[in-house]
Design an enzyme around this catalytic site. Structure first.
Site, short mmCIF file in Angstrom:
data_model
loop_
_atom_site.label_atom_id
_atom_site.label_comp_id
_atom_site.label_asym_id
_atom_site.label_seq_id
_atom_site.Cartn_x
_atom_site.Cartn_y
_atom_site.Cartn_z
N CYS A 81 0.80 -1.24 0.00
CA CYS A 81 0.00 0.00 0.00
C CYS A 81 0.83 1.28 0.00
O CYS A 81 0.29 2.36 -0.20
CB CYS A 81 -0.96 0.00 1.18
SG CYS A 81 -2.12 -1.36 1.09
N HIS A 117 -3.53 7.17 2.45
CA HIS A 117 -3.90 5.85 1.95
C HIS A 117 -5.23 5.47 2.61
O HIS A 117 -5.46 5.73 3.78
CB HIS A 117 -2.81 4.84 2.31
CG HIS A 117 -3.22 3.43 2.04
ND1 HIS A 117 -3.68 3.02 0.81
CD2 HIS A 117 -3.25 2.33 2.85
CE1 HIS A 117 -3.98 1.74 0.87
NE2 HIS A 117 -3.73 1.29 2.09
N ASN A 157 -10.28 -0.20 -0.18
CA ASN A 157 -8.82 -0.10 -0.23
C ASN A 157 -8.33 -0.62 -1.59
O ASN A 157 -8.30 -1.82 -1.82
CB ASN A 157 -8.23 -0.92 0.92
CG ASN A 157 -6.71 -0.83 0.99
OD1 ASN A 157 -6.06 -0.33 0.07
ND2 ASN A 157 -6.15 -1.34 2.07
#
Ligand code: UT7
Length: 329
Positions: free
Chosen positions: A116, A256, A286
């Site tokens: 990520c 994020h 996500n």
């Protein structure tokens, strides 16, 4: 003499059409909309359903917009960096597939694998290439087809992730705006808590690995949460300290999008209100390497030249960090 800064000169994004709602997920695993919304902030996510389309497809869609907006012909692109955890193939790099499909004949490129935090790391790498003076147009992509590694029988992971991606062009700044500073960290001892068990050289694909569901995302959510909430907030606070940024100076936090509670904790630590936080987690979940460029893409119309942005991420590895940039479009 002032150093050359690398500035984002265009942004693009792409999310697939198919909307997977929390209510649809209730049909596959024992979960419910209320639990998912309250624990994560996610209401729905997108899926790239077409089995013939992979991560490169989303990158190309986003990159097309970037070339157009930055008035760039494909052959002018010097370099392509693709941040992805779900490349089309183990090799060659998805960056090469994208460059070939788009006619970027003079570009070299590679993928960055940092889960990520991949987009953050790639932006940092691309900025260094521009700052070196050697390269003038660096295309940075961040995209994932997370549905290709999700187990839709595992409620601990399948509710979180989605498919999507974005792209930015980095060029030498004409007006002094651009990437100002970065704090990048990693700690490989985080491996046990977030990884994919098979498909690499440690455990190549076999009938056994497939039968044992080892090609899916494995995550111990509560442990990852603890590390994420502390480290992402710390990296954002560190970059503010280092650059003497007060909360009022920061126009936007670009976090994020893993969990709304982690994002709120980061904003809180920075002393900024949620009205200054870019969010897409409610609609896209996500998207791993896609979250930050997708935020930039959607919020770009609201940004003003000179706005101070703090980007922050945390992910598998563990990897984490923060980038401070001034907006130059
Ligand atoms: O982007 C890369 C980095 N990743 C992250 O930053 C993710 C960090 N982690 C998280 O966001 C959260 O840990 C999750 C959203 C993954 C999970 O939330 P949590 O509040 O940490 O839940 P938990 O795993 O501690 O589970 C709490 C309870 C458990 O039940 P018991 O043992 O208390 O009876 C789970 O079995 O919730 C249960 N549970 C669910 N219930 C309904 C777990 N998943 C679900 C679900 N629906 N989907």
């Amino acid at each position: 003499m002032q150093r050359t800064k690398a500035c984002i000169t265009a942004v693009g994004g792409y999310v697939p059409d198919y909307v997977l709602t929390n209510h649809e997920l209730e049909r596959y695993v024992e979960t419910n909309d209320e639990w998912i919304v309250s624990r994560t902030g996610i209401r729905e996510r997108r899926l790239l359903k077409d089995p013939d389309k992979a991560t490169s497809y989303m990158c190309i869609e986003a990159a097309r917009q970037v070339l157009e907006k930055s008035n760039t012909r494909p052959e002018e692109v010097d370099m392509v960096i693709c941040a992805t955890t779900t490349p089309d193939y183990v090799f060659p790099a998805t960056a090469n597939i994208v460059a070939d499909a788009m006619g970027m004949k003079n570009a070299f490129g590679y993928d960055v694998s940092a889960a990520c935090s991949g987009f953050l790391y790639s932006l940092a790498t691309g900025a260094a290439m521009v700052e070196s003076g050697r390269y003038k147009k660096v295309l940075v992509l961040g995209a994932d087809k997370m549905s290709s590694i999700l187990n839709f029988k595992d409620r601990a992971t399948c509710i979180i992730f989605g498919d999507g991606g974005g792209a930015v062009m980095l060029e030498p700044s004409q007006e002094g705006y651009g990437i100002e500073d970065m704090v990048l960290k990693s700690d490989g001892s985080g491996f046990p808590y977030l990884h994919q068990k098979a498909g690499g050289s440690r455990r190549p694909a076999s009938h056994e690995t497939v039968d044992q569901d080892m090609h899916y995302v494995y995550q111990e959510g509560a442990t990852v949460f603890k590390f994420a909430v502390t480290n992402m907030a710390q990296a954002a606070a560190d970059i503010m300290d280092r650059n003497q940024l007060q909360p009022d100076d920061v126009a936007w936090l670009v976090p994020h999008q893993a969990n709304r509670r982690i994002i709120e904790a980061t904003a809180n630590r920075m002393g900024i209100g949620m009205e200054k936080v870019m969010l897409n987690i409610d609609r896209y979940g996500n998207t791993t390497n896609g979250t930050i460029p997708l935020c930039l893409w959607e919020y770009a119309p609201q940004l003003k030249k000179g706005d101070k942005l703090v980007l922050a991420a945390f992910g598998g590895g563990f990897t984490w960090g923060s980038i401070y940039l001034t907006w130059g479009i």
